[in-house]
Motif scaffolding. Structure first.
Motif, PDB file in Angstrom:
ATOM      1  N   ASN A   1      32.055  41.868  30.635  1.00 44.71           N
ATOM      2  CA  ASN A   1      32.743  42.676  31.647  1.00 44.71           C
ATOM      3  C   ASN A   1      32.026  42.619  32.994  1.00 44.71           C
ATOM      4  O   ASN A   1      32.665  42.546  34.051  1.00 44.71           O
ATOM      5  N   ASN A   2      30.697  42.628  32.971  1.00 38.62           N
ATOM      6  CA  ASN A   2      29.942  42.571  34.228  1.00 38.62           C
ATOM      7  C   ASN A   2      30.076  41.212  34.911  1.00 38.62           C
ATOM      8  O   ASN A   2      30.113  41.122  36.141  1.00 38.62           O
TER       9      ASN A   2
ATOM     10  N   ASP B   1      35.028  38.777  40.310  1.00 39.22           N
ATOM     11  CA  ASP B   1      36.129  39.410  41.047  1.00 39.22           C
ATOM     12  C   ASP B   1      35.663  40.118  42.313  1.00 39.22           C
ATOM     13  O   ASP B   1      36.479  40.725  43.017  1.00 39.22           O
ATOM     14  N   GLY B   2      34.370  40.083  42.586  1.00 35.97           N
ATOM     15  CA  GLY B   2      33.858  40.681  43.813  1.00 35.97           C
ATOM     16  C   GLY B   2      33.622  42.164  43.748  1.00 35.97           C
ATOM     17  O   GLY B   2      33.369  42.799  44.778  1.00 35.97           O
ATOM     18  N   GLN B   3      33.654  42.748  42.546  1.00 32.01           N
ATOM     19  CA  GLN B   3      33.422  44.190  42.429  1.00 32.01           C
ATOM     20  C   GLN B   3      31.928  44.529  42.521  1.00 32.01           C
ATOM     21  O   GLN B   3      31.563  45.629  42.916  1.00 32.01           O
ATOM     22  N   ILE B   4      31.090  43.606  42.119  1.00 30.76           N
ATOM     23  CA  ILE B   4      29.648  43.760  42.277  1.00 30.76           C
ATOM     24  C   ILE B   4      29.103  42.464  42.880  1.00 30.76           C
ATOM     25  O   ILE B   4      29.751  41.417  42.807  1.00 30.76           O
ATOM     26  N   ASN B   5      27.910  42.528  43.464  1.00 28.85           N
ATOM     27  CA  ASN B   5      27.343  41.360  44.146  1.00 28.85           C
ATOM     28  C   ASN B   5      26.114  40.791  43.456  1.00 28.85           C
ATOM     29  O   ASN B   5      25.545  39.811  43.936  1.00 28.85           O
TER      30      ASN B   5
ATOM     31  N   ARG C   1      25.825  37.059  44.503  1.00 32.45           N
ATOM     32  CA  ARG C   1      27.071  36.688  45.192  1.00 32.45           C
ATOM     33  C   ARG C   1      26.981  37.215  46.622  1.00 32.45           C
ATOM     34  O   ARG C   1      26.629  38.372  46.839  1.00 32.45           O
TER      35      ARG C   1
ATOM     36  N   ARG D   1      33.413  41.278  36.576  1.00 35.75           N
ATOM     37  CA  ARG D   1      33.335  42.115  37.782  1.00 35.75           C
ATOM     38  C   ARG D   1      32.654  41.367  38.922  1.00 35.75           C
ATOM     39  O   ARG D   1      33.064  41.465  40.082  1.00 35.75           O
ATOM     40  N   LEU D   2      31.608  40.602  38.594  1.00 42.05           N
ATOM     41  CA  LEU D   2      30.925  39.813  39.617  1.00 42.05           C
ATOM     42  C   LEU D   2      31.859  38.752  40.184  1.00 42.05           C
ATOM     43  O   LEU D   2      31.952  38.572  41.402  1.00 42.05           O
TER      44      LEU D   2
ATOM     45  N   THR E   1      32.830  32.784  50.097  1.00 40.11           N
ATOM     46  CA  THR E   1      31.962  33.453  49.139  1.00 40.11           C
ATOM     47  C   THR E   1      31.108  32.410  48.432  1.00 40.11           C
ATOM     48  O   THR E   1      31.623  31.395  47.969  1.00 40.11           O
TER      49      THR E   1
END
Length: 622
Positions: free
Chosen positions: A346-347, A353-357, A383, A350-351, A390
């Protein structure tokens, strides 16, 4: 004011970053000390696009007399030429003196031109920068400066945060940028990666990418530039160029322009990306050298653009970990489906998809989905944005072996705790046995304290040997008996042999190994038999050549035998001696050993034959 210096090897340029400098700190009003000759073409110099500063070396290059300063410096300091000319730099501008004294002296001493770049930061933002050349000419130091002000334009100039990440990604990527102002170009390293060449002195005067465009795409370039010059602020297209080494490349170009209120072009900024399908594989790039550094590393993988499913490059360690070749591997999110931990999957999503960097995780990986082929991994990916793109970079580490050793060590520590408890338990039991023997002998030999002392010394020595040798290891199952018997003989020789003139000889099978449950009572039995022989076999203390001999050998796979005999006086009444205290102790220890003992007499003395099992139930896993 804070100053940081960096040397850019590729450009052979020293960069100086100056933070929160105040104009008032740069110049001080001091009296003129030196007469300065007239500067020819002074008005002409003030109309040049570049600033020209002239300094005269003083005191063998330890200081410099200001001959003239460029117009930009005078404007920023709100001063006139007459306010600074004829003054020592160290007095009229201590700030600049501290920054420039080393490079100025270097050029003065070597007469070699030096390139520098100055970045001026205010409130952690880049406000101005200057490209500088320091030249020694006509016995003077001349500084030529090309100033760019970032507060009045939309120039995309690398600041410190950008420099650490974007320069890194450009160093090994096929993405680069440039900016153009006053018909002068500045090119980032990524452009040179695309062109597969180094920097040249005249690159700032030409568009080194557009000059390589193939004839078929020149009409497209002319259309693009015409529209950009006529007010269009952004243009995106793909052009084809042929590099100096003959490689055809497809370049994605993104141009941005800024105009003033009169629609006059102020500056242009361009992002360029090599989107060729295979041309990048045919050339040597900085990334190739970087990846080669990981070539033979099967545990650590460098991940370049791991979030980009089309333009990614991984070092060999990645393919070794997933057990697939680069040719058969297709990069997509499917690679994470064999990760065991759902939260890690999941993490990673999220990375991507740009939800976390940033991602910093440990996980279990089933190679090709096989649960019987698992590897423990650590992954780090960062990221970040550069321009409108990106980018990402990361490392993947196979820590299976290290984690296995760590678990083994943890298990060994737990096992060691059990062993320590068992050692304490055995020490306590052995002391209780010795205490029981002491109480029995105090009653039996109350008038013979020396006998009690000899017996206790012998028993303590045997148990000390056991403790010293056995409890320094974790293997309680395979104890070599020969070493113990040899040490026991040595102790007896020191305690009694030298005093009473008795020799101790032993012959033990070298491969006879016993468990701790067997060897503890066995050593005590042998010790008691030996003390009995010492006490009864040699009543004549002057008798020469007194010997006690032990032979210990394996009879079969489950049984061993001890024969202990002396060359003493023998036994007149065996029934009588078998009822004394020493024999009672021997019987009890033999029973504890699950063994059988018998007395026999031979031509010159007495002997005992002890048969015992090699294996007994073991209470500790060793």
């Amino acid at each position: 004011m804070r100053i940081e210096k960096t040397y850019r090897k590729l450009e052979d340029t020293e960069e100086v970053s100056i933070y929160d400098i105040k104009e008032s700190e740069l110049f001080q009003y001091v009296p003129q000390e030196f007469e300065i000759p007239y500067t020819p073409f002074e008005k002409t110099l003030n109309h040049l696009g570049n600033d020209l500063d002239i300094f005269i070396p003083y005191n063998d290059g330890e200081d410099f007399i200001v001959h003239r300063l460029g117009l930009s410096a005078l404007v920023r300091g709100h001063i006139k030429q007459s306010d600074v000319a004829g003054r020592l730099l160290s007095k009229t501008s201590p700030g600049f003196y501290n920054i420039l004294k080393e490079p100025l002296k270097e050029v003065y001493e070597t007469h070699k031109t030096k390139k520098m770049r100055f970045f001026y930061h205010f409130h952690e933002k880049l406000a101005r920068f200057s490209n500088v050349k320091i030249i020694f000419d006509m016995e003077k130091i001349i500084i030529i400066s090309d100033h760019r002000d970032n507060r009045d334009t939309s120039l995309h100039v690398p600041d410190e945060e950008y420099d650490e990440k974007a320069n890194l990604i450009e160093y090994f990527s096929q993405t680069g940028s440039y900016y153009k102002i006053n018909d002068r170009y500045s090119w980032t390293q990524g452009i040179y990666n695309i062109l597969n060449r180094g920097r040249e002195e005249n690159d700032e005067y030409f568009n080194i990418v557009f000059d390589l465009i193939i004839p078929e795409d020149k009409p497209l370039l002319e259309k693009m530039l015409k529209e950009m010059d006529n007010g269009r602020t952004n243009y995106e297209s793909i052009i084809r160029i042929r590099t100096d080494d003959g490689v055809l490349k497809y370049i994605e170009v993104n141009l941005y322009s800024k105009f003033d209120e009169n629609n006059h072009l102020i500056s242009r900024y361009g992002l360029m990306k090599d989107v060729s399908t295979d041309s990048s594989r045919k050339m040597t790039r900085p990334v190739d050298f970087l990846l080669k550094g990981f070539k033979n590393n099967k545990k650590l993988a460098l991940l370049i653009e791991p979030l980009n499913t089309k333009q990614y490059e991984f070092s060999q360690g990645f393919y070794h970990l997933i057990e697939a070749s680069p040719e058969e591997y297709s990069h997509s999110r499917a690679v994470i489906q064999h990760i065991v931990e759902e939260d890690v999957i999941n993490n990673i999503i999220r990375l991507a998809d740009g939800q976390i960097n940033e991602l910093d995780e440990s996980f279990t990986y089933n190679v090709k989905g096989d649960e019987n082929n698992q590897k423990i991994c650590e992954i780090y990916i960062e990221r970040f944005e550069f321009g409108s793109e990106t980018h990402s970079i990361g490392f993947l580490t196979d820590v299976t072996e290290e984690r296995t050793k760590q678990l083994e060590l943890m298990e060994a520590n737990e096992h060691q705790k059990v062993l320590i408890k068992e050692v304490h338990h055995r020490v306590k039991n052995n002391l209780q046995v010795l205490n029981s023997f002491l109480n029995l002998e105090k009653r039996a030999y109350k008038n013979k304290p020396n006998v009690i002392i000899d017996h206790m010394q012998s028993r303590l020595s045997s148990l000390a040997i056991l403790h010293e040798k056995t409890y320094n290891t974790t293997d309680f199952k395979n104890i070599n008996l020969k070493e113990y018997i040899e040490d026991q003989d040595s102790q007896l020789r020191s305690l009694i042999g030298l005093r009473d003139g008795i020799e101790f000889e032993s012959e033990v099978d070298a491969d006879l190994v016993l468990t701790i449950e067997v060897i503890t009572p066995l050593l005590l039995v042998i010790d008691e038999l030996t003390m009995n022989a010492i006490k009864h076999a040699f009543p004549d203390k002057t008798k020469p050549d007194k010997k006690i001999i032990k032979k210990i050998k394996r009879i079969d796979t489950e049984t061993a035998q001890v024969i202990l005999q002396d060359n003493g006086v023998g036994i007149e009444n065996p029934d009588k001696i078998t009822k004394n205290l020493g024999c009672e102790i021997i019987k009890n220890l033999t029973k504890q050993l699950d063994g059988h003992i018998e007395l026999f007499q031979h031509e010159n003395g007495t002997g005992y034959r002890l048969t015992f099992p090699i294996y007994m139930e073991h209470t500790i896993e060793g």
